[in-house]
Scaffold this motif. Structure first.
Motif, PDB file in Angstrom:
ATOM      1  N   ARG A 188       0.853  -1.194   0.000  1.00 26.00           N
ATOM      2  CA  ARG A 188       0.000   0.000   0.000  1.00 26.00           C
ATOM      3  C   ARG A 188       0.887   1.241   0.000  1.00 26.00           C
ATOM      4  NH1 ARG A 188      -2.826   3.748   3.249  1.00 26.00           N
ATOM      5  NH2 ARG A 188      -5.009   4.025   2.582  1.00 26.00           N
ATOM      6  N   LEU A 189       0.689   2.059  -1.048  1.00 25.18           N
ATOM      7  CA  LEU A 189       1.376   3.342  -1.136  1.00 25.18           C
ATOM      8  C   LEU A 189       0.382   4.430  -0.774  1.00 25.18           C
ATOM      9  CD1 LEU A 189       3.549   5.432  -2.102  1.00 25.18           C
ATOM     10  CD2 LEU A 189       2.649   5.107  -4.412  1.00 25.18           C
ATOM     11  N   SER A 190       0.717   5.253   0.191  1.00 26.63           N
ATOM     12  CA  SER A 190      -0.141   6.381   0.562  1.00 26.63           C
ATOM     13  C   SER A 190       0.686   7.653   0.548  1.00 26.63           C
ATOM     14  CB  SER A 190      -0.764   6.160   1.947  1.00 26.63           C
ATOM     15  OG  SER A 190       0.245   6.005   2.929  1.00 26.63           O
ATOM     16  N   ALA A 191       0.055   8.747   0.164  1.00 29.76           N
ATOM     17  CA  ALA A 191       0.756  10.039   0.081  1.00 29.76           C
ATOM     18  C   ALA A 191      -0.230  11.161   0.355  1.00 29.76           C
ATOM     19  CB  ALA A 191       1.391  10.213  -1.295  1.00 29.76           C
ATOM     20  N   GLN A 192       0.276  12.207   0.981  1.00 26.59           N
ATOM     21  CA  GLN A 192      -0.574  13.368   1.241  1.00 26.59           C
ATOM     22  C   GLN A 192      -0.869  14.126  -0.050  1.00 26.59           C
ATOM     23  OE1 GLN A 192      -2.054  14.286   4.197  1.00 26.59           O
ATOM     24  NE2 GLN A 192      -1.320  12.262   4.801  1.00 26.59           N
ATOM     25  N   ASP A 211       4.805  -2.713   2.684  1.00 29.45           N
ATOM     26  CA  ASP A 211       4.850  -4.000   1.996  1.00 29.45           C
ATOM     27  C   ASP A 211       4.586  -5.117   2.999  1.00 29.45           C
ATOM     28  OD1 ASP A 211       5.526  -3.086  -0.636  1.00 29.45           O
ATOM     29  OD2 ASP A 211       7.554  -2.672   0.098  1.00 29.45           O
ATOM     30  N   PHE A 212       3.773  -6.085   2.571  1.00 28.57           N
ATOM     31  CA  PHE A 212       3.416  -7.201   3.434  1.00 28.57           C
ATOM     32  C   PHE A 212       3.996  -8.484   2.838  1.00 28.57           C
ATOM     33  CE2 PHE A 212       0.181  -3.930   3.671  1.00 28.57           C
ATOM     34  CZ  PHE A 212       0.104  -3.691   5.043  1.00 28.57           C
ATOM     35  N   TYR A 218       6.793  -4.233   6.113  1.00 26.77           N
ATOM     36  CA  TYR A 218       7.967  -3.399   5.884  1.00 26.77           C
ATOM     37  C   TYR A 218       7.500  -1.996   5.483  1.00 26.77           C
ATOM     38  CZ  TYR A 218      10.215  -7.974   5.641  1.00 26.77           C
ATOM     39  OH  TYR A 218      10.643  -9.245   5.920  1.00 26.77           O
ATOM     40  N   ILE A 219       8.016  -0.998   6.185  1.00 27.31           N
ATOM     41  CA  ILE A 219       7.554   0.382   5.976  1.00 27.31           C
ATOM     42  C   ILE A 219       8.697   1.228   5.445  1.00 27.31           C
ATOM     43  CG2 ILE A 219       6.573   2.439   7.055  1.00 27.31           C
ATOM     44  CD1 ILE A 219       5.301   0.641   9.146  1.00 27.31           C
TER      45      ILE A 219
END
Length: 358
Positions: A188-192, A211-212, A218-219
Motif C-alpha cells: 500500500r502506497l499512501s501520500a498526502q 509491503d506485506f 515493511y515500511i
C-alpha cells in the motif's frame, strides 16, 4: 445493359449535387442563428479564433451530425423533380427495372456513408478539440477540473484512490494505491499529495509504502518519489463533450481500458462509438425510403413528398435521441439503443420499396 451507364451517372450527379447544395443552404442558415445566439462571445474572442478555431471546425461537425437529414432531403427533392418531369416513367418504360434504378442511389449513399464515417472517425474529432476549447473559453466553460472521492482500478490487482483532485494545479490529495494478489493486500502506497506531470508520470510527496511479506510488514517513508502509475486525469475527470474529441481507434481503446478499470461513467463514449456506425447505415435506409416515397407522381406535387420526407427524417433523428437516453439510463445497451431506429426504419424502407416497385 451496362453495369454503369449514362442514367447511373445522371442520377449520381443529381443526388450528390443536391446533397451538397442542401448542406450549403442549411449551413448558411445555421451560421446566422449561431452568430445571433453567441454574438457576445464572438465579440470577446479574436476574429481569427472565431473563424479558424470555431466556425472552420463547427461547420463540418454540424454537417456530419445531420448527414442523414441532408441525404433524405436530397433524395426526396431531386427524385420528386424527376418524377414530376416524367423522367422516371421514361426510364422504366425503356426497360430499366425499379430494382436496377435503385443502384445509382445506393452508390451515392455508399459515397456519403463512407465520407461520413471517415469524417466522424478520424477528421472531425481532432477539429472538435479546438472547437470545444473555444466554447469553453468564450461561450460557456464545461471543463471538469475537480473531482472528489475518486476510486478506480488502474491495473489488474491495483486500486487507486484520491480524496480530491484539482486539474488546474494537476494535484491530488490523500492518495493511496493498493496492490492485491489472490485477493490479499500485498502493498500500500499512501501520500498526502500526488502531482501529475505527463502520461502516467506521477510524483508523490510525503509518502509511505507498506509491503506485506511473509506475515511481516515493511515500511518505507520519504518526502518525494517519482513513479509511473498507469492512469491519467482524463480517466476520471470526464467532461460532457470528451467523447467527441476522440478518433474511433482512440475511442475503442479508451472504452476497453475504462471497462477493465471498472469505470461505469462511460455510456456517452459507448453511444458515440456505436452512433458513428449507425449513422452510416442510416444513409442507405433513408435513401431507400426517400426514393420509394418520391418515385411516383402525386396530386399534391413535389411539396407533399418534401413534407413527408422532412417529417420522417426529423422523426428519425428524434427517435435516435430518445433511444440514446435509454442507454444512458441503463435500460438498454448503447449498441441496441443506437440500432433500434435503424431496425424500425429498415422495416419501413422495405415496405415502401415493395409498394413502390409494384
Amino acid at each position: 445493359m451496362k453495369v454503369f451507364n449514362r442514367i447511373d451517372r445522371y442520377i449520381i450527379k443529381k443526388f450528390l449535387g443536391t446533397y451538397i447544395f442542401a448542406i450549403i443552404l442549411i449551413l448558411a442558415i445555421t451560421i446566422m442563428f449561431d452568430v445571433n445566439e453567441k454574438l457576445d462571445a464572438f465579440l470577446k474572442a479574436p476574429l481569427d479564433a472565431t473563424i479558424f478555431d470555431y466556425f472552420l471546425n463547427f461547420l463540418p461537425y454540424f454537417a456530419n451530425q445531420f448527414s442523414p437529414l441532408f441525404t433524405f432531403i436530397a433524395v426526396i427533392f431531386f427524385t420528386s423533380k424527376l418524377a414530376d418531369n416524367s423522367e422516371i416513367i421514361a426510364m422504366l418504360s425503356a426497360g430499366v427495372s425499379f430494382k436496377r434504378l435503385l443502384l445509382p442511389y445506393m452508390i451515392s449513399a455508399t459515397i456519403i456513408a463512407f465520407s461520413s464515417y471517415v469524417l466522424s472517425a478520424y477528421i472531425i474529432p481532432p477539429a472538435n478539440i479546438e472547437r470545444i476549447e473555444f466554447t469553453n473559453t468564450y461561450v460557456k466553460n464545461k471543463r471538469v477540473n475537480y473531482g472528489s472521492n475518486i476510486m478506480l482500478q488502474v491495473a489488474p490487482g491495483q486500486i487507486a484512490y484520491m480524496s480530491r483532485y484539482d486539474n488546474t494545479t494537476k494535484t491530488g490529495y490523500k492518495f493511496s494505491l493498493e496492490s492485491f494478489e489472490n485477493k490479499k493486500l500485498k502493498s500500500r502506497l499512501s501520500a498526502q499529495i500526488i502531482k501529475w506531470d505527463t502520461a502516467y508520470q506521477w510524483q508523490v510527496r510525503d509518502y509511505e509504502i507498506r509491503d506485506f511479506k511473509d506475515k511481516r510488514e515493511y515500511i518505507q517513508t520519504g518526502k518525494r518519489l517519482d513513479t509511473i502509475i498507469p492512469f491519467e486525469p482524463r480517466d476520471f475527470l470526464i467532461a460532457k463533450n470528451d467523447h467527441e474529441k476522440m478518433t474511433s481507434p482512440q475511442l475503442s481503446e479508451y472504452i476497453n481500458r475504462q471497462k477493465e478499470r471498472g469505470v461505469a461513467n462511460i455510456k456517452s463514449f459507448e453511444i458515440e462509438n456505436e452512433k458513428r456506425y449507425a449513422m452510416c447505415a442510416a444513409a442507405f435506409i433513408l435513401t431507400v425510403i426517400g426514393m420509394a416515397l418520391s418515385s411516383k407522381k402525386v396530386k399534391g406535387g413535389m411539396g407533399l413528398n418534401i413534407g413527408i420526407g422532412l417529417v420522417l427524417s426529423f422523426s428519425y433523428i428524434l427517435f435516435m435521441t430518445v433511444t440514446s437516453s435509454f442507454a444512458v439510463s441503463g435500460l438498454t445497451s448503447p449498441m441496441v439503443a443506437m440500432w433500434i431506429p435503424n431496425i424500425i426504419y429498415s422495416i419501413i424502407a422495405i415496405y415502401l420499396y415493395r409498394r413502390a416497385s409494384i
